[in-house]
Design a protein around this motif. Structure first.
Motif, short mmCIF file in Angstrom:
data_model
loop_
_atom_site.label_atom_id
_atom_site.label_comp_id
_atom_site.label_asym_id
_atom_site.label_seq_id
_atom_site.Cartn_x
_atom_site.Cartn_y
_atom_site.Cartn_z
N GLY A 1 -49.03 -58.20 -4.27
CA GLY A 1 -48.05 -58.24 -3.18
C GLY A 1 -47.61 -56.84 -2.80
O GLY A 1 -48.40 -56.04 -2.32
N TYR A 2 -46.35 -56.53 -3.03
CA TYR A 2 -45.81 -55.21 -2.73
C TYR A 2 -45.86 -54.28 -3.94
O TYR A 2 -45.49 -53.12 -3.84
N LEU A 3 -46.27 -54.78 -5.10
CA LEU A 3 -46.25 -54.00 -6.34
C LEU A 3 -47.60 -53.32 -6.55
O LEU A 3 -48.61 -53.97 -6.76
N TYR B 1 -38.53 -57.39 -7.24
CA TYR B 1 -37.51 -56.70 -8.02
C TYR B 1 -37.81 -56.69 -9.52
O TYR B 1 -37.03 -56.17 -10.30
N GLU B 2 -38.94 -57.24 -9.94
CA GLU B 2 -39.33 -57.25 -11.34
C GLU B 2 -40.34 -56.16 -11.67
O GLU B 2 -41.11 -56.28 -12.62
N VAL C 1 -43.00 -50.14 -5.73
CA VAL C 1 -42.84 -51.04 -4.59
C VAL C 1 -43.19 -50.24 -3.34
O VAL C 1 -42.54 -49.26 -3.02
N MET C 2 -44.26 -50.67 -2.69
CA MET C 2 -44.71 -49.99 -1.47
C MET C 2 -45.10 -51.06 -0.46
O MET C 2 -44.97 -52.25 -0.72
N GLU C 3 -45.62 -50.63 0.66
CA GLU C 3 -45.99 -51.56 1.71
C GLU C 3 -47.10 -52.50 1.23
O GLU C 3 -47.95 -52.13 0.43
N ARG D 1 -36.79 -49.69 -0.77
CA ARG D 1 -38.08 -50.36 -0.60
C ARG D 1 -38.01 -51.83 -1.01
O ARG D 1 -38.60 -52.69 -0.37
N ILE D 2 -37.29 -52.10 -2.10
CA ILE D 2 -37.13 -53.49 -2.55
C ILE D 2 -36.38 -54.29 -1.49
O ILE D 2 -36.76 -55.42 -1.17
#
Length: 154
Positions: free
Chosen positions: A92-94, A15-16, A58-60, A117-118
């Motif tokens: 990670g997800y970012l 979330y950042e 933010v993706m997979e 997505r988050i």
């Protein structure tokens, strides 16, 4: 004498993403351009202070054992490349994209989709936390059973 490289820990939560974007733009304005993204550190190199625009999506999260080139990611990277954005890396997800073109089209997803997505990414983290927590509880109960006590504080 100024250092040419700087390594900064890249421990950003899902979330950042906006905070990471702001931090990367701040670093570029202070003469540090993001060179590469590792598993733990962000690698910066010295440059002339200038405005570099960043986009953190933010993706997979790709699997460590499979290619990170899923069909959705390929399509999105091609879209960003066509819009003038380059891919910097992933934490990670970012997923991090950047451009020095002031006229490049903004490629960020709308806030509603980003929020979804988050939430999906956080659910994956909560599942892992729950599994680890249950393993610790099970080990603690087993230790209590072996010691024939009601409470075990090891």
């Amino acid at each position: 004498m100024r250092k040419r490289h700087r390594y900064v820990p890249g421990f950003f939560q899902i979330y950042e993403n906006d905070s990471l974007k702001g931090y990367l733009e701040f670093m570029a304005q202070n003469g540090w351009r993001l060179k590469s993204v590792g598993n733990v550190f962000l690698h910066f190199e010295a440059c002339q202070p200038r405005r570099i625009r960043y986009c953190v999506e933010v993706m997979e999260k790709p699997s460590a054992y499979a290619s990170n080139q899923t069909e959705k990611m390929k399509t999105y990277r091609e879209f960003c490349r066509d819009a003038g954005w380059d891919y910097a890396g992933i934490i990670g997800y970012l997923h991090i994209f950047y451009t020095e073109d002031e006229n490049a089209v903004l490629v960020e997803t709308d806030p509603g989709e980003r929020y979804e997505r988050i939430c999906q990414a956080c659910q994956g983290n909560m599942r892992m936390f729950f599994v680890i927590f249950m393993m610790l509880v099970t080990l603690n109960l087993y230790s209590c059973y072996l010691k024939r006590t009601l409470l075990c504080h090891n």
